[in-house]
Design a protein around this motif. Structure first.
Motif, mmCIF file in Angstrom:
data_model
loop_
_atom_site.group_PDB
_atom_site.id
_atom_site.type_symbol
_atom_site.label_atom_id
_atom_site.label_comp_id
_atom_site.label_asym_id
_atom_site.label_seq_id
_atom_site.Cartn_x
_atom_site.Cartn_y
_atom_site.Cartn_z
ATOM 1 N N SER A 81 0.864 -1.110 -0.080
ATOM 2 C CA SER A 81 -0.068 -0.020 -0.005
ATOM 3 C C SER A 81 1.131 1.370 0.219
ATOM 4 O O SER A 81 1.643 1.301 0.891
ATOM 5 N N ALA A 82 0.653 2.020 -1.035
ATOM 6 C CA ALA A 82 1.305 3.292 -1.248
ATOM 7 C C ALA A 82 1.262 4.267 0.156
ATOM 8 O O ALA A 82 2.228 5.021 0.250
ATOM 9 N N ASP A 83 0.155 4.115 0.789
ATOM 10 C CA ASP A 83 -0.241 4.831 1.823
ATOM 11 C C ASP A 83 1.063 4.522 3.242
ATOM 12 O O ASP A 83 1.187 5.443 4.017
ATOM 13 N N ALA A 86 6.900 6.147 3.556
ATOM 14 C CA ALA A 86 7.305 7.450 4.002
ATOM 15 C C ALA A 86 7.086 8.679 3.194
ATOM 16 O O ALA A 86 7.198 8.292 1.846
ATOM 17 N N PRO A 87 6.475 9.900 3.592
ATOM 18 C CA PRO A 87 6.053 10.996 2.839
ATOM 19 C C PRO A 87 7.364 11.248 1.567
ATOM 20 O O PRO A 87 6.802 11.516 0.677
ATOM 21 N N ASP A 88 8.400 11.419 1.936
ATOM 22 C CA ASP A 88 9.444 11.739 1.095
ATOM 23 C C ASP A 88 9.659 10.831 0.150
ATOM 24 O O ASP A 88 9.996 11.108 -1.184
ATOM 25 N N VAL A 89 9.520 9.503 0.274
ATOM 26 C CA VAL A 89 9.726 8.487 -0.643
ATOM 27 C C VAL A 89 8.795 8.541 -1.745
ATOM 28 O O VAL A 89 9.021 8.549 -2.797
ATOM 29 N N ARG A 90 7.343 8.783 -1.195
ATOM 30 C CA ARG A 90 6.436 8.592 -2.115
ATOM 31 C C ARG A 90 6.394 9.924 -3.092
ATOM 32 O O ARG A 90 6.395 10.016 -4.243
ATOM 33 N N ASP A 91 6.671 11.274 -2.502
ATOM 34 C CA ASP A 91 7.128 12.669 -3.381
ATOM 35 C C ASP A 91 8.042 12.360 -4.162
ATOM 36 O O ASP A 91 7.704 12.702 -5.398
ATOM 37 N N PHE A 92 9.305 11.782 -3.888
ATOM 38 C CA PHE A 92 10.419 11.486 -4.753
ATOM 39 C C PHE A 92 9.680 10.986 -6.367
ATOM 40 O O PHE A 92 10.181 11.321 -7.371
ATOM 41 N N TYR A 93 9.053 9.685 -6.268
ATOM 42 C CA TYR A 93 8.616 9.217 -7.256
ATOM 43 C C TYR A 93 7.331 9.863 -7.745
ATOM 44 O O TYR A 93 7.060 9.888 -9.342
ATOM 45 N N ARG A 210 8.829 -1.535 3.667
ATOM 46 C CA ARG A 210 9.535 -1.837 4.818
ATOM 47 C C ARG A 210 8.800 -1.116 6.198
ATOM 48 O O ARG A 210 7.817 -0.466 5.832
ATOM 49 N N ALA A 211 8.837 -1.777 7.243
ATOM 50 C CA ALA A 211 7.987 -1.214 8.357
ATOM 51 C C ALA A 211 8.567 0.266 8.671
ATOM 52 O O ALA A 211 7.614 1.025 9.304
ATOM 53 N N ASP A 212 9.654 0.696 8.061
ATOM 54 C CA ASP A 212 10.220 2.017 8.420
ATOM 55 C C ASP A 212 9.725 2.762 7.308
ATOM 56 O O ASP A 212 10.147 4.220 7.437
ATOM 57 N N GLY A 213 8.871 2.395 6.514
ATOM 58 C CA GLY A 213 8.478 3.300 5.190
ATOM 59 C C GLY A 213 9.234 3.421 4.065
ATOM 60 O O GLY A 213 8.964 3.959 3.210
ATOM 61 N N ALA A 214 10.216 2.671 4.043
ATOM 62 C CA ALA A 214 11.204 2.601 2.936
ATOM 63 C C ALA A 214 10.464 1.818 1.778
ATOM 64 O O ALA A 214 9.617 0.625 2.136
ATOM 65 N N LEU A 215 10.771 2.101 0.538
ATOM 66 C CA LEU A 215 10.332 1.546 -0.504
ATOM 67 C C LEU A 215 11.383 0.619 -0.976
ATOM 68 O O LEU A 215 12.563 1.085 -1.343
ATOM 69 N N VAL A 255 14.442 6.984 4.434
ATOM 70 C CA VAL A 255 14.830 8.155 5.040
ATOM 71 C C VAL A 255 15.729 8.075 5.864
ATOM 72 O O VAL A 255 15.481 7.176 6.767
ATOM 73 N N ASP A 256 17.040 8.641 6.041
ATOM 74 C CA ASP A 256 17.934 8.224 7.120
ATOM 75 C C ASP A 256 17.791 8.913 8.323
ATOM 76 O O ASP A 256 16.628 9.552 8.520
ATOM 77 N N ASP A 257 18.666 8.602 9.257
ATOM 78 C CA ASP A 257 18.601 9.312 10.651
ATOM 79 C C ASP A 257 18.697 10.748 10.601
ATOM 80 O O ASP A 257 18.121 11.386 11.896
ATOM 81 N N ARG A 258 19.065 11.488 9.739
ATOM 82 C CA ARG A 258 19.063 12.794 9.677
ATOM 83 C C ARG A 258 17.911 13.521 8.822
ATOM 84 O O ARG A 258 17.901 14.522 8.598
#
Length: 299
Positions: A81-83, A86-93, A210-215, A255-258
């Protein structure tokens, strides 16, 4: 024999080899999932764009903050599910044109000579699939453009991602990005096509979150008709052949820890790692002087 004639013989011989190792396919029927843009003879670059648009009775559109995939929800299905991204991951694509990239690459010593050979014989000459293998090749940066291939109803059928060296204007990659379902698949894949003379290279990437919102996009399957890499060659009478290639890729966009958006990209030939790349993505218009795209190559 002149250099031009020698290269024509090389290109024809390469296509003949892929026909020999591949299988006959019906791009208008059973194997329509492999129907994708191809190019005519000569330098590839953006030469295929108009024909790709004409094939869908559409147009080529430039400008704006166009994305490789206008809405990642098009990939939704069982297990994805794209929802959940992480917001930045989705925004990039979805708004790729609003981002710039820095990248670093590391070749396996075993495969780097082969990469240099492919770049010399095909990449630079055809201005396609010309992955840089020397640090100075990209010392002045890379310009990047997202171009929409839009059908007669105004819908984006695919997005062309054009990347070239700023110093020389030479194209490195020219690919079409779309969403496509494979036979019997529970959900769609990301479909990437690199047009070549009378054919193309295609990669189907299976999406996961992934659980952290990574694609995670991967092409690990070895079966024909599943996610992975294919070479398609067209004949002079409308015939086509396709071969499954033992190249496997994985992208992890996170999205990394920074709070920075990054991608780890690994390419394997069989089970052996050939190339690793790492990308850092930042918001900013691609192609502007103050927000250039660059690749830093290291060994």
């Amino acid at each position: 024999m002149s250099a031009d004639r020698a290269y024509r013989v090389l290109d024809a011989g390469t296509r003949a080899w892929w026909r020999t190792v591949g299988r006959r396919v019906d791009l208008d029927g059973e194997h329509a999932w492999l129907r994708a843009p191809a190019a005519e003879a000569g330098v590839i670059g953006p030469s295929w764009l108009d024909a790709a648009a004409a094939a869908v009775s559409g147009t080529v559109e430039r400008g704006g903050e166009r994305g490789l995939v206008p809405d990642l929800a098009a990939l939704d299905g069982p297990g994805f599910s794209a929802d959940d991204l992480a917001p930045d991951v989705r925004d990039f694509y979805e708004r790729t044109g609003a981002w710039t990239m820095d990248a670093w690459s590391s070749w396996s010593p075993l495969f780097q000579p082969g990469g240099m050979l492919v770049e010399h014989l095909f990449g630079r000459r055809l201005q396609q699939l010309a992955l840089p293998v020397q640090p100075l090749d990209v010392s002045h940066g890379i310009d990047s453009e997202i171009v929409g291939i839009v059908d007669g109803q105004g819908r984006q059928v695919s997005a062309a991602w054009l990347r070239r060296l700023r110093r020389t204007g030479q194209f490195l990659f020219s690919g079409a990005y779309a969403v496509r379902s494979l036979p019997g698949a529970a959900r769609p894949s990301v479909h990437v096509t690199f047009p070549l003379e009378k054919g193309n290279v295609q990669v189907f990437l299976r999406p996961e979150v992934r659980a952290d919102g990574a694609l995670v996009l991967s092409s690990a399957s070895r079966a024909f008709g599943r996610d992975g890499a294919y070479v398609v060659v067209h004949g002079s009478r409308g015939e086509a052949w396709a071969a499954r290639v033992p190249i496997h890729e994985e992208f992890v966009v996170h999205v990394d820890d920074r709070g920075e958006l990054r991608t780890d990209h690994e390419l394997r030939v069989g089970r052996a790692r050939a190339l690793r790349l790492h990308y850092r993505m930042r918001r900013g218009k691609v192609g502007q002087q103050d927000s250039s795209t660059s690749i830093l190559t290291s060994r």
